[in-house]
Write an enzyme that holds these catalytic residues in place. Structure first.
Site, PDB file in Angstrom:
ATOM      1  N   GLU A 361       0.815  -1.231   0.000  1.00  0.00           N
ATOM      2  CA  GLU A 361       0.000   0.000   0.000  1.00  0.00           C
ATOM      3  C   GLU A 361       0.842   1.271   0.000  1.00  0.00           C
ATOM      4  O   GLU A 361       0.537   2.234   0.715  1.00  0.00           O
ATOM      5  CB  GLU A 361      -0.954  -0.010   1.212  1.00  0.00           C
ATOM      6  CG  GLU A 361      -1.969  -1.122   1.120  1.00  0.00           C
ATOM      7  CD  GLU A 361      -2.850  -1.267   2.356  1.00  0.00           C
ATOM      8  OE1 GLU A 361      -4.061  -1.433   2.165  1.00  0.00           O
ATOM      9  OE2 GLU A 361      -2.342  -1.238   3.488  1.00  0.00           O
TER      10      GLU A 361
HETATM   11  C1  ACM Z   1      -1.855  -5.477   3.953  1.00  0.00           C
HETATM   12  O1  ACM Z   1      -2.899  -5.995   4.394  1.00  0.00           O
HETATM   13  N1  ACM Z   1      -1.813  -4.188   3.647  1.00  0.00           N
HETATM   14  C2  ACM Z   1      -0.646  -6.278   3.759  1.00  0.00           C
END
Ligand code: ACM
Length: 555
Positions: A361
């Protein structure tokens, strides 16, 4: 569109009935009391009254979780008596420690003395390390139960430790209680020979969104060990908190760790605390995999040191639950001084072979910067003697030789993203499988679950168990799969009760996917073995979710 943007977009795509991003989560402590109400009353059909012990008194030899590789029942059962001794090999300190650990589990409920001895008298429970039994490998064991003796044999101490977990499960569930029980302590006759399917069988705890004390982590470690989990991945840093003391950058912990989701006190592990966790994990044959999530998920670090920001201005601490808004400053040289110091100190503290660098992310890092960052940071991990693990977005850069990518996609993840990960796997990157809509322990079981999130959908017990790691990701060779891991993110999780309600009973199923041969995979059989864990979890004080999918025994 760049690979990373592609990933970001596809990961954010909602699957049916779910939210595109992690939801706002400012959850009041009310959850603790809600949880009690739910745990007490959610299912009258599958409830396990405290103290209930299912018949028969001698449990079938194979009725354990994870399912053993091979079971040959037969012969008279072994019975523990007030005179039983635990015999260990005289030359092995570790065998003695495991014998002592076993005695400590068995003494309170049996009321027997169970001396740990290295005498050579026949009978009793014997723990053997056998140099000749190489076929048992690093973690395998054999358990032989006869009228006269119970023998646990392993090639390595980890195997002996796992054999003890099997023995616990073969005894009546009330063996786990901490007061004396009047029960015949019998183990069915026969032989179990057991080795794991995968070497990597992990659980992740997010200690960043909410901080968990050393004792809370130790309690979870003990629960993981019962199901032969052998990796504890600690998510030590995120936007909301930096949880490990780094001497060369002290404000990371003292300031960056000073709060948590919802604005509570937070906390961090001193070196001594972290060593205590490592020591406890090692005594349960778990390897700790520490994660410093970079270049995104770094607000706590950016708030602690202004110079880490491209603007030179530190943002405020963050106690919300959004993701994707923070990034280390990729062009600045100081960023790599920082990473070098953190990785050097953490690698020196950690005996395990892995260091997880996150990489998920990174929505506020350009693709070019992401690739440049990973090109610089992975060699730092290697320089300090560790193997890189990263979330699967790492495959959008160039994974280092030997790196493991942790896949956390969903059924709804785009084919392009799955293909990117599969391609990396074909090119030698190992995979840890953590599909979010299967094994994210923070996903709600159903719409009424008072804790957890639902951006990956609801995950009932059957869904978390009923998939095959070897064939899960299209195009990825089964041989690339290092194993499985069940992450528990803690936006809504702040107590041990919360951890247990979300982890149990899904975690034993993930443990079984990691340990048991594919040939044993069968939901109908598994749910019966899982049901037998109900009284055991209750005896251990584990506040588990009474899933209506599981035929829990009634009194
Ligand atoms: C994640 O759940 N952002 C690895």
């Amino acid at each position: 569109m760049t690979a990373v943007r592609l990933l970001s977009t596809t990961v954010a795509t909602p699957v049916e009935g779910t939210q595109p991003v992690r939801q706002p989560r400012t959850f009041p402590r009310l959850f603790g009391s809600l949880l009690l109400v739910v745990a007490a009353g959610i299912s009258t059909v599958g409830a396990v009254p405290a103290g209930a012990e299912p018949a028969p008194a001698v449990r079938p030899l194979g009725r354990i979780v994870p399912a053993p590789a091979s079971v040959q029942p037969g012969g008279a059962p072994y019975t523990l008596t007030p005179w039983t001794r635990i015999r260990v090999d005289d030359h092995s300190r570790e065998a003695r420690q495991i014998g002592t650990y076993l005695a400590r589990i068995l003494r309170p409920s049996t009321g027997y003395a169970l001396p740990v001895t290295d005498d050579h008298l026949p009978g009793g429970i014997r723990l053997r390390l056998s140099p000749r039994d190489q076929g048992l490998g690093e973690e395998g064991y054999r358990l032989e139960s006869t009228r006269g003796s119970l023998t646990l044999t392993a090639h390595k101490p980890a195997g002996l430790f796992h054999a003890v977990q099997t023995l616990r499960q073969l005894l009546p569930a009330s063996v786990e209680k901490d007061s004396r029980q009047q029960v015949p302590w019998k183990v069915a006759g026969g032989t179990i020979t057991d080795t794991p399917r995968y070497a990597y069988r992990g659980a992740m705890l997010d200690v960043s969104r909410h901080f968990f004390t050393v004792d809370q982590v130790k309690r979870y470690i003990d629960q993981l060990a019962l199901y032969k989990i052998n990796k504890l991945h600690l998510h030590l840093s995120d936007d909301q908190g930096w949880r490990i003391a780094i001497d060369s950058w002290p404000r990371l912990a003292t300031y960056g760790g000073s709060t948590q989701v919802g604005g509570g006190r937070g906390g961090h592990y001193t070196r001594k605390d972290y060593q205590e966790i490592l020591g406890h994990a090692a005594s349960r044959y778990l390897e700790v995999v520490p994660e410093i999530d970079m270049p995104g998920h770094t607000n706590a670090a950016l708030a602690s040191y202004a110079e880490l920001n491209c603007s030179g201005i530190a943002p405020p601490l963050y106690t919300g639950t959004d993701v994707g808004f923070s990034s280390l400053c990729v062009p600045k040289p100081v960023t790599y001084d920082f990473v070098d110091d953190v990785v050097r100190e953490l690698a020196a503290l950690t005996p395990g072979r892995y260091l997880h660098i996150g990489g998920d992310e990174a929505h506020s890092t350009s693709h070019a910067d992401y690739v440049a960052f990973m090109d610089k940071v992975q060699p730092i991990v290697a320089k300090y003697g560790k193997t890189v693990v990263g979330w699967h977005q790492l495959t959008g850069a160039t994974p280092a030789k030997g790196a493991l990518a942790q896949y956390w996609g969903l059924d709804g993840t785009s084919d392009a993203e799955k293909a990117q990960v599969a391609r990396a796997a074909r090119n030698g990157t190992g995979l840890i499988l953590s599909p979010a809509d299967r094994v994210y322990l923070d996903m709600k079981y159903n719409k009424d679950t008072p804790l957890g999130l639902d951006w990956a959908g609801f995950v009932e017990v059957r869904r978390s168990y009923d998939w095959d790691p070897a064939t899960y990701l299209p195009g990825a060779p089964g041989s690339a799969v290092a194993g499985v891991e069940a992450p528990l993110w803690s936006e809504t999780i702040s107590t041990s009760d919360h951890i247990e309600f979300m982890a149990f009973p899904r975690l034993p199923g993930v443990a079984e996917l990691g340990w048991s041969p594919a040939s044993t995979h069968d939901w109908e059989a598994y749910k019966v073995r899982l049901a037998a864990q109900g009284p055991r979890m209750a005896a251990l004080g584990i506040d588990f979710y009474r899933s209506p999918q599981v035929p829990w025994p009634s009194a």
